[in-house]
Motif scaffolding. Sequence first.
Motif, short mmCIF file in Angstrom:
data_model
loop_
_atom_site.label_atom_id
_atom_site.label_comp_id
_atom_site.label_asym_id
_atom_site.label_seq_id
_atom_site.Cartn_x
_atom_site.Cartn_y
_atom_site.Cartn_z
N GLN A 133 -0.23 -3.47 -11.51
CA GLN A 133 -0.99 -2.22 -11.60
C GLN A 133 -0.76 -1.54 -12.96
N ARG B 3 0.81 -1.22 0.00
CA ARG B 3 0.00 0.00 0.00
C ARG B 3 0.85 1.27 0.00
N PRO B 4 1.96 1.35 0.76
CA PRO B 4 2.79 2.56 0.71
C PRO B 4 3.49 2.78 -0.64
N ALA B 5 3.50 1.76 -1.51
CA ALA B 5 4.17 1.88 -2.81
C ALA B 5 3.21 2.39 -3.89
N GLN B 6 2.17 3.12 -3.48
CA GLN B 6 1.17 3.69 -4.40
C GLN B 6 0.43 2.62 -5.20
N VAL B 7 0.30 1.45 -4.61
CA VAL B 7 -0.52 0.42 -5.24
C VAL B 7 -1.94 0.60 -4.72
N ASN B 8 -2.81 1.12 -5.57
CA ASN B 8 -4.16 1.44 -5.11
C ASN B 8 -5.26 0.68 -5.85
N ASP B 9 -4.87 -0.30 -6.67
CA ASP B 9 -5.86 -1.15 -7.33
C ASP B 9 -6.37 -2.16 -6.30
N PHE C 190 8.63 2.77 -14.11
CA PHE C 190 9.33 2.95 -12.84
C PHE C 190 10.58 2.07 -12.82
N ARG D 32 3.34 -3.55 -8.42
CA ARG D 32 3.36 -2.38 -9.31
C ARG D 32 3.31 -2.80 -10.78
N ARG E 294 6.67 -5.83 -3.87
CA ARG E 294 6.18 -4.52 -4.32
C ARG E 294 6.40 -4.32 -5.82
#
Length: 238
Positions: A86, A31-37, A216, A83, A79
Amino acid sequence: MEGKVMKQPVIEYPPLDYEAARQRMVDAQIRPAQVNDPRIITAMRHVPRELAVPESLREFAYADQSLPLPDGRVLTEPRVVARMLQVAAPRQGERVLIVGAGTGYLPALASRMEEGLQIDALESDRTLAAIGQALCRTFAPDVSWHIGPLAAGVPDNAPYDLILIDGAVRAIPPALLSQCAPDGRIVAPIWPADSVASVCIVQPTAEGAGATRAVFDASVPLLPELAPAPTFSFDSVA
């Protein structure tokens, strides 16, 4: 008493709670790695990564690092996997090819993200594939496994809407590019010899090449089987 060796007490540690470790991995790494799916979050909360590594490494299954597998392969860092998924954003009904499917973690996650995906997992190492097939039988039974050279893809089932390569390559193998649908995409870590590895989206072009966009940076080892053969030069001769 002189000469008597005192026995040290044996400390017994409780077995690792893999379920709790899995939830911590998602909350502290993913979640802190901008994974929002939400599909990725849910899949990673349920697929047991400890079953995708040799038993001797299971206590490290939820560490934020890649883990070594036989024959120079690795289980990619959680992570990075999250990503990549995502970026790939699989959609219902798509045909998906996962190259270097290894021990099955990435195919199992992808399968749980969306109903109706048609996923082919391609692996050349039979030992790794056996682990992956066992994992998928329980957690992703719709995944179809294929044993064969990674660079060859699965031409009989092409074209694919999405091709995922689980491991870094110097360049996308031509056969994989040709098996991508005209409006499809390839998501893979690409590591040029003179630069750093980046997870990229590659889309076919009319010229038969691929338009590449880096998304990335990622520290992902080269897939040994897809690494270019070393070239001979007189400079290397002592």
